[in-house]
Motif scaffolding. Structure first.
Motif, PDB file in Angstrom:
ATOM      1  N   GLY A 106       0.641  -1.157  -0.014  1.00 26.69           N
ATOM      2  CA  GLY A 106       0.005  -0.039   0.021  1.00 26.69           C
ATOM      3  C   GLY A 106       0.772   1.380   0.273  1.00 26.69           C
ATOM      4  O   GLY A 106       1.902   1.164   0.066  1.00 26.69           O
ATOM      5  N   GLU A 200      -4.502   0.682  -0.600  1.00 26.75           N
ATOM      6  CA  GLU A 200      -4.383   0.175  -1.811  1.00 26.75           C
ATOM      7  C   GLU A 200      -5.828   0.813  -2.363  1.00 26.75           C
ATOM      8  O   GLU A 200      -6.779   0.110  -1.980  1.00 26.75           O
ATOM      9  CB  GLU A 200      -4.142  -1.139  -1.952  1.00 26.75           C
ATOM     10  CG  GLU A 200      -2.770  -1.909  -1.842  1.00 26.75           C
ATOM     11  CD  GLU A 200      -2.645  -3.355  -2.030  1.00 26.75           C
ATOM     12  OE1 GLU A 200      -3.563  -3.953  -2.036  1.00 26.75           O
ATOM     13  OE2 GLU A 200      -1.356  -3.584  -2.291  1.00 26.75           O
ATOM     14  N   THR A 205      -4.645  -1.133   4.128  1.00 32.10           N
ATOM     15  CA  THR A 205      -3.816  -2.435   4.113  1.00 32.10           C
ATOM     16  C   THR A 205      -2.710  -2.554   5.264  1.00 32.10           C
ATOM     17  O   THR A 205      -2.199  -3.637   5.108  1.00 32.10           O
ATOM     18  CB  THR A 205      -2.910  -2.344   2.641  1.00 32.10           C
ATOM     19  OG1 THR A 205      -2.302  -1.485   2.299  1.00 32.10           O
ATOM     20  CG2 THR A 205      -4.109  -2.543   1.623  1.00 32.10           C
TER      21      THR A 205
END
Length: 316
Positions: A106, A200, A205
């Motif tokens: 991410g 993300e 994440t």
């Protein structure tokens, strides 16, 4: 580059060998850190983050390791410490305590929207719920007593308007300190800024950098988080974002009457904490190649928090 302790490739290869994660492919320092030395490490079996602990006593490290283990076991996206072949999570590199952790996927969000803030609120509630019944005790070294002492020391270097703003906040902290410490407690991240959370797209994440984590009032953690995620460019609260964060949190852990009463105070306390720590960092690292956050950001936010219209979503 915020790497206080440089590491050579041979030193790193020797350190990594007991993990048996394959050959070292590449590594590089991470510029974002302001307190520890961090490196991205690429090995044959994956991507990792190496942290050398620069601030705080090494005896605190078992706390961080245990807390991250608890949160990992609760299915939260945290960078738990990997063990070497002898089962050691905490090791030493270049004379510093060192941890190797999985690198989370991410990117950081610089301009969050309501959806991002709601997910951050949910995340924070999950951290508190996972720890409030069995708190791992660690007193923060940047707590209320530290604010009162450091504030007095730093006040002398401020102009009259800054002194007035800070001294009023310190008096408020002193007056409310017993009530603040009596609020419902759990383990806190205590530094849940935008640069410590990854997404993300619109999906959260990962959450990183637990090295300010401690035990304490959950409301303090919420105030720290909201002051960063829900502030406009002028330091004022962005009410839609703030309500999204608080609403998502309260859906999992309802607020108490005591928390609702102290909410405006706690927003100001959280501003004081980071105004002071940034003033200290700016003075300590002046002229060094280290990322220094602007102390004025939290001075401005503290001024904006003198009148707080945002209330906690409070269910009777």
């Amino acid at each position: 580059m915020s790497v206080f302790t440089p590491v050579t490739r041979p030193e790193l290869e020797t350190f990594l060998a007991p993990y048996r994660l394959g050959r070292l492919l590449d590594f590089q320092g991470i510029a974002a850190g302001t307190e520890n030395s961090n490196f991205f490490v690429s090995l044959e079996q994956g991507e990792f983050v190496l942290t050398l602990i620069e601030r705080g006593p090494s005896e605190d490290m078992p706390f961080f390791i245990e807390l991250l283990d608890v949160l990992h076991e609760a299915d939260m996206p945290v960078p738990f410490a990997l063990r070497d072949t002898d089962g050691n999570a905490l090791r030493e590199l270049c004379g510093k305590p060192a941890l190797l952790q999985p690198r989370l996927n991410g990117k950081h969000i610089h301009t969050p929207n309501n959806q991002h803030c709601a997910q951050v609120g949910e995340l924070l509630a999950h951290i508190h719920l996972a720890t409030r019944e069995r708190i791992i005790v660690r007193r923060t070294d940047r707590g209320l007593d530290w604010m009162l002492a450091s504030g007095v020391e730093l006040s002398a270097g401020l102009d009259s308007a800054q002194q007035q703003l800070l001294n009023a906040a310190l008096e408020e902290i002193k007056a409310h300190q017993p009530k603040i410490m009596a609020l419902p407690q759990a383990n806190l991240h205590a530094d849940l800024f935008r640069d410590n959370v990854m997404f993300e797209g619109t999906h959260l994440t990962g959450v990183i950098d637990f090295y300010n984590a401690c035990s304490g009032p959950m409301l303090y953690d919420i105030a720290i988080t909201l002051n960063d995620w829900c502030s406009s460019a002028d330091g004022a609260l962005d009410l839609p974002r703030a309500r999204a964060l608080l609403g998502a949190y309260a859906a999992l852990r309802p607020f108490s009457a005591g928390e609702a009463e102290l909410w405006p105070v706690m927003l100001r306390v959280a501003c004081v904490r980071f105004w002071l720590s940034r003033l200290i960092a700016a003075k300590s690292f002046a002229g060094m190649d280290v990322m220094i956050h602007d102390p004025r950001e939290f001075e401005v936010r503290l001024a904006q928090r003198q009148q707080v219209t945002l209330t906690l979503p409070f269910a009777l």
